[in-house]
Every structure is written in structure tokens, then in C-alpha cells.
Design a protein around this motif. Structure first.
Motif, PDB file in Angstrom:
ATOM      1  N   UNK A 475       0.835  -1.193  -0.060  1.00  0.00           N
ATOM      2  CA  UNK A 475      -0.046   0.053   0.162  1.00  0.00           C
ATOM      3  C   UNK A 475       0.938   1.264  -0.025  1.00  0.00           C
ATOM      4  N   UNK A 476       2.008   1.425   0.753  1.00  0.00           N
ATOM      5  CA  UNK A 476       2.839   2.415   1.039  1.00  0.00           C
ATOM      6  C   UNK A 476       3.456   2.924  -0.518  1.00  0.00           C
ATOM      7  N   UNK A 477       3.896   1.836  -1.286  1.00  0.00           N
ATOM      8  CA  UNK A 477       4.585   1.749  -2.371  1.00  0.00           C
ATOM      9  C   UNK A 477       3.670   2.202  -3.475  1.00  0.00           C
ATOM     10  N   UNK A 478       2.465   1.784  -3.314  1.00  0.00           N
ATOM     11  CA  UNK A 478       1.434   2.303  -4.446  1.00  0.00           C
ATOM     12  C   UNK A 478       0.912   3.830  -4.292  1.00  0.00           C
ATOM     13  N   UNK A 585      -2.996   5.957   9.516  1.00  0.00           N
ATOM     14  CA  UNK A 585      -3.521   6.480  10.861  1.00  0.00           C
ATOM     15  C   UNK A 585      -4.688   5.399  11.423  1.00  0.00           C
ATOM     16  N   UNK A 586      -5.517   5.849  12.566  1.00  0.00           N
ATOM     17  CA  UNK A 586      -6.794   4.943  12.796  1.00  0.00           C
ATOM     18  C   UNK A 586      -7.692   4.992  11.842  1.00  0.00           C
ATOM     19  N   UNK A 587      -7.709   5.853  10.795  1.00  0.00           N
ATOM     20  CA  UNK A 587      -8.645   5.857   9.880  1.00  0.00           C
ATOM     21  C   UNK A 587      -7.907   5.078   8.554  1.00  0.00           C
ATOM     22  N   UNK A 588      -6.846   5.602   8.217  1.00  0.00           N
ATOM     23  CA  UNK A 588      -6.130   5.163   6.759  1.00  0.00           C
ATOM     24  C   UNK A 588      -5.912   3.582   7.193  1.00  0.00           C
ATOM     25  N   UNK A 589      -5.459   3.074   8.300  1.00  0.00           N
ATOM     26  CA  UNK A 589      -5.195   1.957   8.422  1.00  0.00           C
ATOM     27  C   UNK A 589      -6.216   0.935   8.005  1.00  0.00           C
ATOM     28  N   UNK A 600      -8.049  -6.030   7.114  1.00  0.00           N
ATOM     29  CA  UNK A 600      -7.088  -6.602   6.401  1.00  0.00           C
ATOM     30  C   UNK A 600      -5.847  -6.979   7.054  1.00  0.00           C
ATOM     31  N   UNK A 601      -5.663  -6.328   8.130  1.00  0.00           N
ATOM     32  CA  UNK A 601      -4.608  -6.890   9.202  1.00  0.00           C
ATOM     33  C   UNK A 601      -5.085  -7.770   9.946  1.00  0.00           C
ATOM     34  N   UNK A 608      -2.106  -4.791  18.701  1.00  0.00           N
ATOM     35  CA  UNK A 608      -0.979  -4.190  18.809  1.00  0.00           C
ATOM     36  C   UNK A 608      -1.124  -2.776  18.422  1.00  0.00           C
ATOM     37  N   UNK A 609      -1.516  -2.512  17.183  1.00  0.00           N
ATOM     38  CA  UNK A 609      -1.886  -1.222  16.535  1.00  0.00           C
ATOM     39  C   UNK A 609      -2.625  -0.362  17.560  1.00  0.00           C
TER      40      UNK A 609
END
Length: 644
Positions: A475-478, A585-589, A600-601, A608-609
Motif C-alpha cells: 500500500x505504501x509503495x502504491x 492512522x486510525x482511519x487510513x489503516x 485486512x490486518x 498491537x496497533x
């Protein structure tokens, strides 16, 4: 007043303190742990001699730029009060302008710089045929205060006569259709944008409207909730001031004082009813919408088509309302709303209960009950376009609600109005004059390095399992990067004159609504901007997994292509890093690598998050600002992004 990153001072000094080493190559930031926490550092952390520390801090004063140095307070130990250390000089000498409710150092400086540059562009004389002539005409019309004083309330009278002449519900809806076309808010609010459920096309959001105070609990509601009841009692003074304000603008429009007060009181009565309908929305309203609770929580209620809305709300003539916008497009040889009238499922009734109540109970009242709302809201929405008496009435109400005690300089108001009225032209001219190729290239270098650094850091995170971490890295790379401005502009051209701020604004409002309905027929490219290029801000969009950095914020003091790299990284770089972090963040995750909002986690990683973000929330909840306790959870997303 708030000292943000004083030209990157806070971020720059934090980097210097944490990232620097002493003459023995020991990390100074770690050695400062004892002073920062009030306790001994963990075993193995190095200590720093006082002489080394003093030498380092002396070097900081020598190395920072002059304007940053002037904002600082070098009499303070940065390890006892870092905020005062980097911002104390500015706080001690700054005064919040009377026309502003607050002040943020770097942001306000950048906004003034952009506004001054736009003013120069708008005040430049332009000949007939100049592609930017409309900008100077629009601005001149706004600056023509003598013309506004001569006109007084005259521009309102034609529509006010129509409102005052309403005798039945047919006449009521005739006026509503007119106001709807010209984007005058009344009972309804609508917007066009990309929703969570569908990411390939734009959706029409139908929401409640009709109240002018900030929230429903500002009105005298019928409620059994003790906290909400206390809120309604607390705002009794706000309601009285609102009635006085409504009476004043109605009197300025031509009514007698007695008539104006009657209209104002009845307007508040209608708004209170609308607020009650908004407040009464059941928590389980969408439980029977045919989707699971998990789906409802993730992507909201299902989209519906136009026929569904028309059939469900037979007492609200939606075909006439939306048909007015389509007709305005057709008269301009444009197509808009085709997908809507072809019954594509692209309408989100986020406030369906409110529309249920309007549909079922509007005719419980005579049409005379609703007329004061139309009259008052018409004046209220157009008062900023009128003479000084109307502006003073607005200021008096704003003073009560926000503490602002004066109006901004006229040129500032007109710069903002012109950029709102002609956003594409304003952007293009600003980019042409104030965002050259070198700045563009330097900006791309910065944002790419920030993203690469974020990806590299994520690869070292130890609390994610391999599968979750792999997907998060994907996701970060995209993540799509957008800098400066949109790749192209789509706008509706309308006639602009240099002597009527009122008429120019009306045409701009209508063009904006027409353009919104045109977007309903267009696919989402992922490159659509929700900010103008001249905006001093930046944002991350979960729906497209994209970062957007307007040219407006790529200006001093956040950025200049001639600054030293560390200053640009401490300024605009800290903002870029903040926005990138919003993707997690708590929404983006909650959005995966395909921009879908779903789990998806792994459950273990989520736990843990949540534990780590609770730590951040608890930290902020321990702060007090202006004798008020902060709620770390209320701004958790921003707090996480700041930590990023």
C-alpha cells in the motif's frame, strides 16, 4: 496563537536534538532522556557532559536561519519546555489580528504570502482579449464598495418579493427550485464526491440542512438525555443572539423592526423543528437496509437510484429540483446528471430519516410556517455580497460566536472571493508566475524521498506479522503522489463583469453546482483534487491512496528552492511526512492496498496497533491548553500523523 513549525523550526530543532551526536559520537537525543522524562535513562544509554550540551545548543543558535532564531527563546532549556524554546520569542511578540479568531505562525505567513501574490495578479491591468482578464474584472467588482453602498439591499428585492408572495405549496416549491439552482442553502444540503462504497464513479450525497447554529444541540430540543439537555440550556444565549441577528438583516432588507423580529422568531422556530428531526435519527435507522452490520460499518448504507428517491419522497419534487440543474446545463450546451436520470445507483441518503420527516410532516404546517426560513436564509447567505451594514451585522454575530472583532481588509476578502469564483483561472495564473520548474523539481525530490523513507521505516517495523507487513508495504509503495496542481482543469465559463460582485457570485455558485452534476457522469481517475492549487494546505485521500501537495503550500516559509535542504525537510517535509502517515492512522489503516475499506490486518496486529495508538491518545489527553483538558482520542488521527 499557535507557533507551528516556525519555518520548520520545531521539526528542524527536533531533528538536530535527536539526530545529532557529541564529540564521542554518542546520540545526544538519547542522552537527553533523563531530562525529558524526569527519570534515569534506560541501561546502556549514554550521558552527555554539560559542556558538550551547552556547546551543541550554542551551535543550534548559530546555525538556524535568522527568522527562525527570532521566533525562539534561548533562555529556556529545550529539555524542560521544547515548545517555549522554539516558539517563545514569537509568542511573546505576536498579536492576533482583530479579524482573526486565531493565529498560527508559519501557516498564516504562508497564507499572507499567497494572498499578496494573488492580489498582485488580480490588480494588474489587463487588456481585452487577455486570457486572465476575468480575474481582474471579478476582483474589481468585489472591490467596488461604493457601488455596493449605492445598491444597499436592492439586489435582494426581486427574490424576496417572490418569497413574500408565496401563497401555497406550489408557489413554495417554485421558489425552492429557483434557490436550489442558484445554490442557496435552505432545507437540503447536497454534495458530489467519491464515496467509500463505490470508488470508480462519483456519488451524490443528500444530507440534512436548514440550521445555522453549529450543531443540533444548540437549539431547544426535546430530549431526555441529560448531557444534551444541558447543552441546549447552555446555548440559550446563542439562540437569542441568532434571533437578534436575523431581525437585523431582515430589517436591513426593508422590513419594519416589528416585522423583522417576527420573521426572525419564526425562522428560529422552523430551524428548531429541523434540528429536532436531525437529532431524532434512530441509531439503527439503516439496520433494515439489506446489508450486514459489518458492511454498514465499513462502507455505509447502500446507494440508491433517482427513482427510489422520487418514489420514497413523493411530497418533495426532486424531479423539478434536479431538473433545474440539468436545464441550466442544457441552456449552456452542456450535459449533466445523465447517469442520475438514467437511474444509476449513485445517491447516498446519509440523512434518510431527516428526509422521511420533511416528506411526512412538512404539510402538517401551513406554507406560511416555512416562508420566514426561506426569506431569512436567502438574506443570510447573500449578506456577505452586500453593503457595509450587512457586513457589520455579520461581524456582530461572528463576534459573539468566535470573538472576532473586525472585518479583514477588503482586498483579502476579494482575493478569496475571486479564487472561489474563478478557481481554475486563479490556479493557472498563480502556477505560471509563482511555481516554476525548479520549484516543481525540488518539490518532487522532497516528496519522493519522504515516501521512500516512510517505506524503508515500515520495512523495519517489528510488531507486524509478515503477511500484514507485506501488504502494508504494498500500500505504501502504491501511494500516489500529486504535487502543485491537477494535471488538467475542467471548468464552466460564465460572463464576468467588473461592477457587480453580487451577480458574479451568483453565476459562480450556479456554475459550481452545474459542474458538480457533470461529475456524476464522469469516472474517477484518482487524480481529482479537492483543494485549489493556491491553497495553503495538503491532504491524504484514503479513497485514492493519494497524497496531494498544492503549490500554495510550496511557498515560504515552508519551502523555497533556494533554502538549505534541512530547512525544506523541516518545513514542507514535515507536512509531507504527516500526510503520508495519514495513510496508516486510525482511519487510513482501515483501507487496504486496493483502497477498499475492510479488515485486512491480522487480529493480533490490530490489537498491537490499537495499544500503540492508545498510548498516543493518552499522551495528548494529559495536556492542558488554555485551562482546558485535551482529548487525545478526539484528534487521534492528527496526533498519529504528527508522530509519523
Amino acid at each position: 496563537a499557535a507557533c507551528g513549525a516556525a519555518a520548520g523550526a520545531t521539526a528542524l530543532l527536533a531533528v538536530l536534538l535527536v539526530g545529532a551526536t557529541d564529540k564521542h559520537n554518542r546520540p545526544l537525543g538519547l542522552a537527553l532522556h533523563e531530562l525529558l522524562t524526569g527519570g534515569a535513562p534506560p541501561a546502556g544509554w549514554p550521558l552527555m557532559a554539560d559542556g558538550d550540551r551547552i556547546a551543541f545548543l550554542s551551535g543550534v543558535r548559530r546555525d538556524v536561519p535568522g527568522d527562525v532564531e527570532r521566533a525562539m527563546n534561548f533562555s529556556i532549556d529545550p529539555c524542560s519546555n521544547f515548545y517555549e524554546y522554539v516558539c517563545g520569542g514569537w509568542i511573546a511578540n505576536v498579536t492576533i489580528p482583530e479579524h482573526q479568531g486565531s493565529l498560527a505562525k508559519s501557516w498564516d505567513v504562508a497564507q499572507r504570502n499567497v494572498a499578496s501574490r494573488l492580489r498582485k495578479l488580480f490588480e494588474e491591468p489587463r487588456a481585452e482579449g487577455d486570457p486572465y482578464r476575468q480575474l481582474s474584472d471579478w476582483y474589481s467588482g468585489c472591490m467596488d464598495t461604493e457601488g455596493l453602498e449605492r445598491q444597499g439591499a436592492a439586489p435582494l428585492q426581486q427574490v424576496l418579493a417572490r418569497i413574500d408572495g408565496i401563497e401555497d405549496y406550489d408557489g413554495f416549491w417554485d421558489v425552492m427550485v429557483y434557490l436550489f439552482e442558484w445554490t442557496i442553502p435552505t432545507l437540503f444540503y447536497l454534495d458530489v464526491g467519491m464515496g467509500v462504497r463505490v470508488r470508480t464513479n462519483f456519488s451524490l450525497f443528500l444530507e440534512s440542512g436548514g440550521i445555522m447554529l453549529p450543531e443540533e444541540t444548540y437549539y431547544d430540543l426535546n430530549t431526555t438525555d441529560p448531557d444534551d439537555r444541558n447543552e441546549t440550556l447552555k446555548h440559550a444565549g446563542d439562540r437569542r443572539r441568532l434571533v437578534d441577528y436575523y431581525a437585523k438583516i431582515n430589517e436591513l432588507s426593508g422590513l419594519s423592526a416589528e416585522q423583522a423580529m417576527g420573521v426572525a422568531q419564526r425562522t428560529l422556530e422552523v430551524e428548531t423543528l429541523l434540528a429536532q428531526w436531525e437529532y431524532d435519527t434512530p441509531y439503527d435507522y439503516f439496520d433494515n437496509s439489506g446489508v450486514s452490520e459489518e458492511e454498514l460499518n465499513n462502507v455505509g448504507p447502500p446507494l440508491v437510484n433517482f427513482s427510489h428517491v422520487v418514489d420514497r419522497y413523493k411530497n418533495i419534487p426532486f424531479r423539478r429540483l434536479f431538473g433545474a440543474i440539468r436545464g441550466a446545463c442544457n441552456r449552456s450546451n452542456l450535459e449533466c446528471g445523465t447517469s442520475l436520470f438514467n437511474d444509476t445507483n449513485n445517491i447516498l441518503l446519509s440523512d434518510g430519516y431527516y428526509y422521511d420527516m420533511v416528506n411526512a410532516h412538512m404539510r402538517d404546517h401551513p406554507v406560511s410556517f416555512w416562508k420566514p426560513l426561506l426569506r431569512t436564509h436567502y438574506i443570510y447567505n447573500l449578506a456577505p455580497l452586500l453593503s457595509q451594514e450587512f457586513l457589520d451585522a455579520n461581524l456582530d454575530m461572528n463576534n459573539h460566536m468566535t470573538g472576532v472583532t473586525s472585518l479583514p481588509p477588503r482586498w483579502q476578502k476579494c482575493v478569496l472571493a475571486t479564487t472561489h469564483g474563478l478557481p481554475s483561472l486563479s490556479d493557472l495564473k498563480f502556477l505560471e508566475d509563482y511555481f516554476d520548474q525548479r520549484a516543481y523539481q525540488e518539490g518532487w525530490g522532497l516528496v519522493n524521498r519522504i515516501k521512500d523513507s516512510f517505506v524503508s521505516n515500515m520495512a523495519t517495523v517489528g510488531w507486524m506479522d509478515n503477511t500484514t507487513q507485506s501488504r502494508a508495504l504494498d500500500k505504501a509503495r502504491r501511494m500516489d503522489l500529486n504535487l502543485g496542481s491537477p494535471d488538467s482543469y475542467h471548468t464552466i465559463i460564465y460572463p464576468v463583469v467588473n461592477d457587480s460582485y453580487f451577480n458574479n457570485s451568483g453565476l459562480a455558485y450556479r456554475a459550481k453546482r452545474m459542474r458538480a452534476f457533470m461529475r456524476l457522469d464522469e469516472p474517477v481517475s484518482g487524480k481529482e483534487w479537492t483543494m485549489r492549487a493556491t491553497t495553503v494546505n495538503a491532504y491524504y485521500d484514503n479513497g485514492v491512496n493519494g497524497l496531494f501537495i498544492p503549490a500554495g503550500i510550496m511557498q515560504e516559509p515552508f519551502f523555497n528552492e533556494t533554502y538549505r535542504p534541512e530547512r525544506n525537510f523541516g518545513g514542507i517535509g514535515s507536512i509531507m511526512g504527516h500526510e503520508v502517515t495519514h495513510g496508516f492512522d486510525n482511519t487510513g489503516a482501515k483501507y487496504n492496498e486496493f483502497r477498499e475499506r475492510k479488515e485486512w490486518w491480522s487480529p493480533e496486529v490490530v490489537e498491537k496497533f490499537d495499544r500503540k495508538t492508545r498510548c498516543i491518545g493518552d499522551l495528548y489527553s494529559g495536556f492542558r491548553i488554555a485551562n482546558e483538558d485535551l482529548s487525545g482520542n478526539l484528534t487521534l488521527g492528527e496526533n498519529i500523523a504528527d508522530f509519523g
